[in-house]
Design a protein around this motif. Structure first.
Motif: not given
Lengths: 292, 279
Positions: A118, A126-128, A148, A151, A177, A181, A184, B147
């Protein structure tokens, strides 16, 4: 990036690509044919991998340390190029793709790292939101936040932890988390890199259940788990591939593994069984026997 | 030991030394090439979509705003000390009216950019290397790549651009505060003539000298940001690797600033001379 003029054409193209990936009709999500890899031109880490990963199912790749699991994973992600052979992801050959094409292709992937990886200056939400900010620039901030939160709920994180930084979370929460992510962008392929390594048995089971429940929730998603935890593999896998010395030693269902006559597979399975029959935290030998 | 044995032993030692020298030279060239390509790649990516305005501004705030106080403090005392030393010397030849311009030239052309570069590379450069190194060893950089986000464009380019923009501004602050310190000690404490101080300073100091310092600061910003981000980005190992990357990044940046200063100064003076000859 929020606050930057969105490139609508590019974003809709990416969204369409993700949609196409989910509706990909082929039986196999990933087809690896005779992939060899050498870093120095002499020793081959991968010595001719042949593997077809079925679409919409959970495939676990297992093997002892140093058998080429991580190198194979990096090839699937396009982070390494094979010395020879072919890798098709959702029908597209990736071995000869350039960086830009690979960047687009990687949006079909969601990945849960061993320690979640993360971003430590961002909260859980915010991470997601990060992949959405990067690849869905036409979404409003409110919509990104909504996705987010959804999820995070799907991955089982309590709402009171949504605004915590990774440093304030436990290992299990961080995994949740990380999974949120990975989900997402609604990826076609979910990859789990050693998701249970270093975790206690309770957390291991929690992560395994999370993988299965996520897989059931996201129908059509192909899940690939790289692990050396055989029992975890048997708990969650539709298919298992065992690597040895840079080759696929056996690919089949968990039952195929239990019935296998291959010496190394038998040893791996029996070691796994012995370890599984050790008493876990708070468990007596009686509990172990009943489990047996 | 016979003559032939001694000769063979000498030849072996010489061969060993030569091979060691060759391997060091090769490593140096390869590392320099890698660094140049990394810097070029990061700079090029700054001008391609998606533009990283938010990240650049955030790093400008980190490098610039958070360094202002330490730069101002260092600048003030540098101005005081330099002016005092020069005053003591010039007083012997009754030339105290030249303290202002001498300090001004020293500060604007050399000490301003060099000291700003050294201070900021130690503070912000070290932080950059440590941050990227930590991100590397905790797989955060790999996560970006998976990503579909280019890590160099997201992490390195904004830092490099921010350093190039902010360094001349910090250098300007250093110059201004150092001259204030110089004025304070020369005019107010040592009671030199204020009119002479400003008249001589404005007579000797040309705009070129100010631009020279600001340009050098921008060049130092580019170099320390590229070196420190590269060290962090290529970190290997765990916490020890991060510490080592930070240390090597800061030390190399500082040495490079001092070495580069000589070459940039000469280059600018040649350019200035050519310009003066042509026009």
């Amino acid at each position: 990036m929020v606050g930057q003029p969105p490139n609508r054409e590019l974003d809709s193209l990416m969204e369409k690509q993700a949609e196409d990936a989910r509706n990909f009709k082929n039986k196999y999500a990933i087809e690896i044919a005779d992939v060899k890899k050498s870093f120095d031109g002499k020793e081959f880490v991968l010595q001719g991998i042949d593997l077809k990963i079925p679409k919409g199912e959970i495939t676990v790749i297992i093997g002892y340390s140093g058998t080429g699991k991580s190198v194979l994973l990096k090839h699937i992600l396009g982070l390494l190029k094979p010395s020879s052979g072919s890798i098709k992801v959702l029908g597209e050959e990736i071995a000869d793709k350039d960086v830009e094409e690979l960047t687009k292709l990687r949006q079909n992937y969601g990945m849960l790292f061993q320690y979640a990886a993360l971003f430590d200056d961002m909260t859980a939400v915010e991470n997601v939101m990060f992949p959405l900010k990067e690849h869905r620039r036409d979404y409003s901030k409110a919509k990104m936040l909504e996705i987010a939160r959804e999820r995070l709920k799907d991955s089982g994180l309590d709402e009171k932890h949504f605004n915590k930084l990774p440093a304030e979370m436990s290992g299990g929460m961080r995994k949740r988390v990380g999974l949120a992510r990975a989900l997402a962008l609604d990826p076609a392929i979910l990859i789990y890199d050693e998701p249970t390594t270093g975790l206690d048995p309770v957390l291991t089971e929690m992560v395994d259940n999370l993988i299965v429940s996520t897989h059931n929730l996201k129908k059509g998603t192909t899940s690939i788990v790289v692990s050396h935890d055989l029992f975890a593999a048997f708990r969650i896998a539709d298919h298992v591939a065992m690597l040895d010395s840079g080759k696929v030693l056996l690919f089949g269902t968990p039952d195929d593994f239990l019935k296998s006559d291959i010496d190394l597979v038998k040893r791996f399975v029996s070691k796994g069984v012995r370890r599984e029959l050790q008493p876990k935290d708070g468990e007596s030998q009686k509990d172990v026997s009943s489990r047996e | 030991m016979s003559y032939s044995e001694r000769r063979e032993s000498f030849n072996r030692a010489f061969d060993g030394f030569f091979l060691w020298l060759l391997s060091r030279a090769r490593a140096f060239i390869s590392e320099t090439g890698e660094l140049v390509l990394f810097g070029w790649h990061a700079t090029k990516l700054s001008f391609s979509r998606p533009y990283r305005f938010e990240e650049t501004i955030s790093h400008m705030e980190f490098i610039g705003n958070k360094s202002v106080q330490i730069i101002a403090l260092s600048g003030f005392f540098t101005g005081l000390a330099l002016a005092f030393q020069i005053y003591l010397g010039f007083k012997l030849v009754n030339a105290t009216s030249l303290v202002g311009p001498t300090v001004a030239l020293g500060i604007f052309r050399e000490l301003g950019p060099v000291l700003t570069g050294l201070i900021v590379s130690a503070r912000a450069g070290g932080a950059m290397a440590a941050r990227l190194g930590t991100m590397r060893v905790t797989e955060q950089i790999d996560a970006l790549e998976v990503m579909g986000v280019n890590p160099i464009q997201y992490l390195v380019s904004p830092r490099v651009i921010a350093a190039v923009i902010v360094m001349p501004l910090l250098c300007g602050v250093f110059d201004f505060v150092a001259m204030t310190g110089c004025w304070l000690i020369t005019v107010k404490l040592l009671e030199a003539d204020e009119a002479q101080f400003w008249f001589r300073t404005s007579l000797w100091l040309e705009p070129f000298h100010i631009y020279e310092g600001l340009f050098k600061a921008a060049v130092f910003g580019l170099f320390f940001a590229v070196i420190c981000t590269h060290r962090g980005y290529t970190t290997k190992g765990g916490a020890e690797g991060v510490g080592s990357a930070t240390n090597r990044g800061v030390v190399l940046s500082m040495v490079m600033i001092i070495v580069l200063d000589f070459f940039v100064t000469n280059l600018l003076n040649v350019m200035y001379a050519v310009k003066a000859a042509l026009w």
